[in-house]
Design an enzyme around this catalytic site. Structure first.
Site, PDB file in Angstrom:
ATOM      1  N   HIS A   1      34.685  28.609 -50.223  1.00 12.68           N
ATOM      2  CA  HIS A   1      34.581  29.376 -51.470  1.00 12.68           C
ATOM      3  C   HIS A   1      35.844  30.177 -51.763  1.00 12.68           C
ATOM      4  O   HIS A   1      36.085  30.567 -52.901  1.00 12.68           O
ATOM      5  CB  HIS A   1      33.324  30.250 -51.507  1.00 12.68           C
ATOM      6  CG  HIS A   1      33.360  31.507 -50.710  1.00 12.68           C
ATOM      7  ND1 HIS A   1      32.661  31.671 -49.536  1.00 12.68           N
ATOM      8  CD2 HIS A   1      33.990  32.685 -50.925  1.00 12.68           C
ATOM      9  CE1 HIS A   1      32.863  32.883 -49.067  1.00 12.68           C
ATOM     10  NE2 HIS A   1      33.665  33.523 -49.884  1.00 12.68           N
TER      11      HIS A   1
ATOM     12  N   ASP B   1      30.792  25.492 -46.356  1.00 10.91           N
ATOM     13  CA  ASP B   1      31.662  26.597 -46.776  1.00 10.91           C
ATOM     14  C   ASP B   1      32.877  26.768 -45.861  1.00 10.91           C
ATOM     15  O   ASP B   1      33.235  27.882 -45.490  1.00 10.91           O
ATOM     16  CB  ASP B   1      30.867  27.905 -46.890  1.00 10.91           C
ATOM     17  CG  ASP B   1      31.575  28.926 -47.800  1.00 10.91           C
ATOM     18  OD1 ASP B   1      32.683  28.618 -48.297  1.00 10.91           O
ATOM     19  OD2 ASP B   1      31.018  30.016 -48.000  1.00 10.91           O
TER      20      ASP B   1
ATOM     21  N   SER C   1      36.091  37.234 -46.459  1.00 10.87           N
ATOM     22  CA  SER C   1      35.676  35.840 -46.400  1.00 10.87           C
ATOM     23  C   SER C   1      36.741  34.953 -45.786  1.00 10.87           C
ATOM     24  O   SER C   1      37.906  35.010 -46.198  1.00 10.87           O
ATOM     25  CB  SER C   1      35.367  35.315 -47.798  1.00 10.87           C
ATOM     26  OG  SER C   1      34.150  35.828 -48.230  1.00 10.87           O
TER      27      SER C   1
END
Lengths: 489, 506
Positions: free
Chosen positions: B74, B105, B184
């Site tokens: 992402h 992901d 992230s």
């Protein structure tokens, strides 16, 4: 303060000026008090809290009172009261047709001083009328209104399409069976309000209802059982061979088992009904109302009548005649309404089985079309075609009364049933029958309930069922023994 | 239901967790951690030939050797330009996507000039972290140019939905430290070993973060060894937990109440488990691990969904099931294969959503991304049929064999479609009476048909759309020019990722 006084004064003057009509009409209109007891759809062995509501009714010949079916739906107790009298007279529903939202109520004793209203005719667009509503126990108040247009809508109490007046008003809170008069004659009965428009049933519909013989010989209102789709596209017109015709509406669907299912086909084009030309959108020209949907032509017939339809099929004009059947909202798998009726249900081992109904879905409140489980909504919108035979219901497990007997299954919710013990079930009665023929494994008997889509199956024993049911009846206070399945001896 | 958010959305500052003993020991690893700066251009799902205006975001990544940096999918989804910046460096270096796993992901980046990384220490992977063991999350929470290290404790190991994909579930580990936007893709370490990649958090709860644990990361790294990412296998099984807890159900299946096991409610026909496994089978073991009535197995010391075992396999692997069928227990081998084409309710990260513009009618494929064009409340506001098929297309006779659920998304008005005003958001089932299973089939049915009219049927609708074939043919180019539809279709498959790869460089 001064302004308020002026307003009150003005109103008084107005009332005085019109009192001649009002007094007479107060002798033709009564109040209808209804105590309602609706089935609790999520616990169908019990009822919702009793509510009291008041509507109006119009005195007809023979002392009967005309009101809406909505007013008397689920009535446990009815009373009528004339204006100016404090006495309430017990009454009963003499006849009700939920398809057209009309009812006749009969008081248990005659009401002194009342007399039947004179019946008027259908209005023309822009006609001025008066809607009467109860001001207090003595007087009606009169609201001026005018006929804006006539539309065809599903009745409040059914899925039958019928003509309805849209009366333009300034006030709110109307639509509770208020009578509509013009020049001293009854011309309509209100059924609801949508912002500045009050919906009201025209006299031709009311007359149809009261002229039919309410009772066992009642014929009712018909339909032909087809879905129409506009025929405006030149490509579609060519495809169905209607390029040479200026009007006519296409048949998009023919419901199996309906009046004309053997006579009409998909892609037929309806050119005329009863000799009246039909437009590409399915409308005809009414002399007083202008463009009205052809369904109103059916409203004017009685079930059992012959209907003449001129159609175009593959480029050929055909004259077709057939017998109209009475419309029944509940021929669809999802029950459209069940006013006054108990909710069919059956409990097996704590699994509560019911027949999917719109009443059940409406438990989600005003936004039920967004909030109800969408597998159920999908069934309503996409898998609800009437079947040729009598109604085939959607049986579903609404929830489970948690108990040791059904350990492992207590979270089940809103699962549509496919097969029970290997048999397709289409009603609570057929479910009962299927449960009476258990499957066996290792010499023991079981009920095997198989769900549609991703629901899997439930397997519960026959052994111990009676004990479990007794325990559930106690725990959950279910006072209807017939709610529970009892294995045949 | 808890809502997990995709990161990079909200700006949130985090206090720097510096100065701890563990952080100090990580000093030499710091230079292996990168801040990743991304300019992304996402597809427009309502006008699928367009892109939405570019936006910038940042995330974290870390060096894993061979010139490769690992991060979240992402972080780099639909990236048109990527730079990476080493901790303590001031010079951002352009980077490209080598492999991307939207289902898990994860993404692997490479630099055009790998030599600049040659002095770095690759980070090494540990095992699944134990419950209550401490972990440290390293990254660049938004607003920070310097590295941040946050400490937390492993609070749960489970098998759950990965928000980025929207549909796929995999093993994940919950930690009690906040994972903030910008974190992230950052490494989560125990000692000097990476035990996970930080990737999502709860919107409703403070201090709850989720990390992708090493079994999922290692599976990704192994999957791409052949130069191609195949993806996690999908077992296609619908099961109902707890039913085998019921003594009479167990007895019916010839089992004792303590036998455990989980019953199969549905087997998707496109899955590798079909037709070997069948509805009504009770899975007792998977690869020798006992399956409980809750569907859980022991996995490296934690109780997780039995699917974890299947999910971590590679294409070509074999899974051994022990099942009870008709009262007889038997062993069944399932060879993990690619799933056959079907529609999944997932988010799309391709260059464009699949579409076809024909006679000014815009057809697209149903996806979670498309449904999101109805806004945050799409699950209430989107048309009922589309919401229903999002959940149930695999069970419905009309859609279970469809590679795409074809939706009429728009009409670009023109004389040829002037009367085709019906069936907006309807689902196409057939053209000229022939069933179409994909947008590609739709295109050829419309274009190769010989009848003078194109008759397009829609699910549950009484009215088809009818177009004049020769007129459409004559007007197609003009309509697409008028509305700027270039190209007139995008039917590309899974190879068509929206993020910039090395082959895209000049």
């Amino acid at each position: 303060m001064n302004r308020l006084l002026a307003l009150v004064f003005g109103l008084t003057l107005w009332t005085a000026a019109t009192s001649a009509y009002s007094e007479a009409i107060e002798d033709q209109v009564v109040r209808v008090h209804v105590s309602k007891k609706e089935v609790d759809r999520s616990s169908p062995w019990q009822f919702e809290d009793v509510t009291q509501q008041s509507y109006l009714g119009v005195v007809m010949d023979g002392g009967r009172i005309l009101t809406t079916a909505f007013a008397v739906a689920d009535a446990a107790f009815l009373e009528v009261q004339r204006f100016g009298s404090s006495k309430r007279v017990e009454a009963e529903v003499e006849f009700v047709d939920y398809e057209v939202n009309l009812a006749l109520v009969r008081p248990s004793e005659s009401l002194p001083g009342v007399h039947a209203a004179a019946l008027g005719d259908d209005l023309a667009v822009d006609d001025g009328v008066e809607i009467y509503r109860a001001r207090d126990a003595y007087q009606l108040s009169r609201m001026p209104a005018s006929l804006q247009e006539v539309g065809v809508f599903a009745a409040v109490t059914s899925s039958y399409s019928l003509a309805s007046y849209l009366l333009k008003v300034q006030q709110n809170g109307l639509g509770w069976a208020e009578p509509v008069f013009r020049q001293g004659k009854l011309v309509a009965l209100t059924t609801g309000q949508d912002q500045n428009f009050v919906h009201a049933l025209p006299m031709s519909i009311i007359r149809h209802f009261i002229k039919d013989s309410p009772g066992p010989k009642y014929r009712g209102f018909p339909s032909i059982g087809v879905a129409l789709s506009s025929l405006v596209s030149p490509e579609m017109r060519q495809l169905v061979g209607a390029q040479g015709f200026a009007n006519g509406v296409r048949i998009g669907q023919v419901q199996a088992g309906s009046s004309f299912s053997d006579l009409l086909k998909v892609n037929d084009v309806i050119l005329e009904v009863d000799g009246v030309p039909i437009s590409e959108h399915g409308f005809f020209t009414h002399p007083r109302w202008g463009k009205v949907h052809l369904k109103y032509l059916l409203n004017q017939h009685y079930a059992g009548d012959q209907l003449k339809v001129k159609i175009l099929r593959a480029g050929k004009v055909l004259d077709i005649q057939g017998k109209l059947d009475r419309f029944d909202s509940n021929r669809t798998p999802v029950v459209a309404y069940r006013h006054d009726q108990p909710e069919p249900h059956l409990i097996y081992g704590g699994l509560i089985f019911q027949e999917l109904s719109q009443d059940y879905l409406k438990q989600w409140g005003r936004e039920w079309r967004e909030l109800a489980p969408f597998e159920l909504l999908y069934t309503l919108d996409f898998q609800n075609e009437p079947t040729p035979s009598a109604a085939e219901r959607i049986i579903f497990v609404t929830r489970v009364l948690a108990d040791d007997f059904n350990r492992g299954y207590s979270d089940l919710r809103h699962q549509i049933v496919d097969l029970v013990n290997g048999v397709k079930v289409t009603s609570i009665a057929s479910l009962r029958e299927a449960l009476a023929h258990p499957v066996t494994s290792g010499g023991k008997r079981y009920a095997q309930v198989h769900f549609k889509r991703d629901g899997g199956e439930v397997i519960l024993a026959y052994d111990g069922l009676a004990t479990a049911h007794q325990r559930m009846a106690r725990t959950y206070e279910i006072k209807m023994p017939e709610s529970f399945f009892t294995p045949p001896p | 239901m808890e809502a997990l958010i995709r990161h990079l959305t909200a700006a949130l500052l985090l206090a720097f967790g510096a100065g701890t003993a563990q952080a100090a020991s990580l000093a030499d690893l710091r230079s292996s951690v990168f801040k990743i700066q991304v300019t992304s251009t996402e597809p427009n799902f309502t006008d699928p030939w367009k892109k939405v205006p570019p936006s910038s975001s940042s995330g974290t990544g870390f060096y894993i050797g061979d010139g490769h940096i690992l991060t979240n999918a992402h972080v780099i989804a639909n990236a048109s330009f990527i730079t990476v910046l080493r901790d303590g460096d001031s010079r951002p270096l352009p980077a490209f996507v080598k492999f991307v796993a939207h289902d898990a992901d994860l993404a692997m980046l490479e630099l055009p000039d790998a030599k600049v990384l040659s002095d770095l220490t690759p980070m090494r992977f540990g095992s699944l972290p134990k419950l209550r063991s401490p972990v440290a999350t390293i990254g660049f929470p938004m607003g920070g140019e310097q590295l941040s290290i946050t400490e937390g404790v492993v609070s749960r190991v489970s098998y759950r939905r990965y928000v980025h994909d929207g549909f796929a579930r995999h093993l994940l580990v919950q930690v009690d430290s906040a994972i903030n936007p910008g974190n992230s893709g950052g490494p989560v370490v125990q000692g000097r070993m990476v035990v996970g990649v930080a990737f999502q958090s709860l919107t409703q709860a403070d201090n709850t973060g989720y990390i992708i644990p090493t079994p999922v990361i290692k599976r990704f790294l192994k999957d791409v060894e052949d130069g191609h990412y195949d993806g996690h296998p999908d077992d296609g099984l619908t099961t109902i937990e707890w039913t085998m807890l019921n003594p009479s159900t167990a007895a019916f299946h010839g089992l004792t109440p303590d036998a455990g096991g989980i019953k199969i409610a549905h087997v998707a026909p496109w899955a590798a488990t079909s037709p070997e496994l069948k509805e009504g089978d009770i899975i007792l073991e998977i690869d020798g691990q006992t399956v409980g009535v809750d569907g859980k197995v022991n996995f490296q010391g934690e109780r997780v969904d039995f699917r974890t075992v299947f999910d971590l396999k590679q294409i070509g692997d074999v899974v051994l099931f022990k099942i009870a069928r008709a009262g007889v227990s038997q062993k069944i081998e399932v060879k993990v294969d690619k799933v056959r084409p079907h529609s999944e309710p997932e988010y799309i990260y391709a260059k464009h959503s699949k579409y076809l513009v024909h006679g000014g009618l815009v057809f697209t494929a149903l996806s979670r991304s498309y449904l999101r064009s109805w806004g945050e409340r799409w699950y209430k506001d989107a048309p009922l049929l589309l919401r229903f098929l999002d959940s149930y297309s695999r069970f419905e006779e009309e859609t279970r064999d469809s590679a795409d659920i074809i939706v009429l998304a728009k009409r670009l008005p023109d004389a040829v479609n002037a009367y085709a005003t019906t069936n907006l958001y309807g689902v196409v089932t057939a053209v000229d009476g022939k069933i179409v299973h994909s947008l590609a089939e739709l295109a050829s049915a419309l274009e190769d048909g010989k009848d003078p009219f194109e008759v397009i049927d829609f699910m549950g609708a009484p009215e088809p759309i009818v177009l004049a074939r020769d007129k459409v043919k004559a007007r197609n180019v003009a309509i697409n020019t008028k509305y700027g539809v270039i190209p007139d279709r995008w039917l590309a498959g899974p190879e068509d990722d929206g993020a910039i790869g090395k082959e895209a460089t000049p």
